[in-house]
Scaffold this active site. Structure first.
Site, PDB file in Angstrom:
ATOM      1  N   HIS A  25       0.835  -1.219   0.000  1.00 29.72           N
ATOM      2  CA  HIS A  25       0.000   0.000   0.000  1.00 29.72           C
ATOM      3  C   HIS A  25       0.862   1.259   0.000  1.00 29.72           C
ATOM      4  CE1 HIS A  25       0.344   0.273   4.506  1.00 29.72           C
ATOM      5  NE2 HIS A  25       0.217   1.548   4.253  1.00 29.72           N
ATOM      6  N   ASP A  34      -0.101  -7.518   1.958  1.00 24.27           N
ATOM      7  CA  ASP A  34       0.323  -6.128   1.765  1.00 24.27           C
ATOM      8  C   ASP A  34       1.854  -6.076   1.741  1.00 24.27           C
ATOM      9  OD1 ASP A  34       0.487  -3.398   1.620  1.00 24.27           O
ATOM     10  OD2 ASP A  34      -0.370  -3.014   3.613  1.00 24.27           O
ATOM     11  N   SER A  92       4.457   2.405   8.230  1.00 24.39           N
ATOM     12  CA  SER A  92       4.070   1.389   7.252  1.00 24.39           C
ATOM     13  C   SER A  92       5.254   0.945   6.414  1.00 24.39           C
ATOM     14  CB  SER A  92       3.015   1.945   6.302  1.00 24.39           C
ATOM     15  OG  SER A  92       1.761   1.854   6.901  1.00 24.39           O
TER      16      SER A  92
END
Ligand code: 4AZ
Length: 234
Positions: free
Chosen positions: A31, A78, A184
């Site tokens: 992402h 992801d 992230s």
């Protein structure tokens, strides 16, 4: 640790973290690179506001590969791999994390894990200039189901529930340690025989530090995902 930077954004290039897995590849979250194109990868950094406190090195991106099963409407797989244009010399401050090859098991529920990142130190806070480290625990998936299944988009984003390719990781002693925006793509690791083994990649959460919503991570113990990493990067 790796920082992913955008091109043509000199003031705030760094948008996600990643982790060096060998001399030419960095693992991150898919992402992270859906909306922004990674252009530069910084290794060996510590304090982003200071030029000389660490011997950081910038590398450029040759290629990136999304996990073939990643679908940005859902939370699964992801993961993405970034290939650098040059091979990275391994030093004391720039070296790859260990991957849990073979029969290296996922640590037991309740095990201590280490999270590192330059993300925000509170919800909607700015990214941290100095690399932060937190001690967290591997929680049962049911702990994440209990929280996330109350959200209105659970059925769309988690159609298979919290599967074994996701890790639910949080703080049990109520100090609110958690990943947050900007973390992230970075690693959560476990330490064994004085080596750090990658357990997962920071993927998502609901707010930061809320005990009802532990962080959700893409597991690298899930063997098809580990096999994909091996096929692409090794
Ligand atoms: C984010 O936005 C993010 N609390 C990542 C992880 C968590 C929250 C937000 C986990 O990148």
């Amino acid at each position: 640790m790796a920082l992913l930077g955008e091109e043509n954004n000199p003031r705030a290039p760094w948008f996600c973290d990643g982790v060096l897995i060998n001399e030419q590849w960095v693992l991150t979250a898919a992402h992270c690179i859906i909306e922004k194109v990674p252009h530069v990868v910084r290794l060996g950094e510590h304090d982003l506001s200071s030029t000389h406190e660490s011997n950081h090195q910038d590398y450029y991106v040759k290629n990136f590969v999304f996990h073939p099963d990643y679908d940005n409407r859902q939370v699964y797989h992801d993961l993405a791999l970034i290939q650098l244009t040059q091979r990275v010399p391994i030093t004391n401050t720039i070296r790859p994390v260990c991957l849990p090859w073979g029969r290296h098991p996922l640590p037991a529920t309740g095990s201590l894990l280490t999270l590192t990142g330059w993300g925000g130190t509170y919800y909607k806070g700015p990214m941290s200039d100095i690399l932060q480290e937190a001690s967290l625990y591997l929680l049962p998936a049911s702990k994440c189901v209990a929280g996330y299944s109350t959200l209105h988009d659970y059925a769309q984003k988690y159609p298979k529930g919290i599967t074994s390719d996701l890790l639910c990781i949080g703080d049990t002693d109520g100090q609110g340690q958690d990943a947050c925006q900007g973390d992230s793509g970075g690693p959560v690791m476990h330490r064994r025989n004085n080596k750090y083994y990658l357990s997962g990649i920071v993927s998502l959460g609901y707010g930061c530090g809320n005990p009802e919503f532990p962080g959700i991570y893409a597991s690298v113990h899930h063997s098809p995902d580990l096999a994909w990493i091996k096929r692409i990067a090794f």
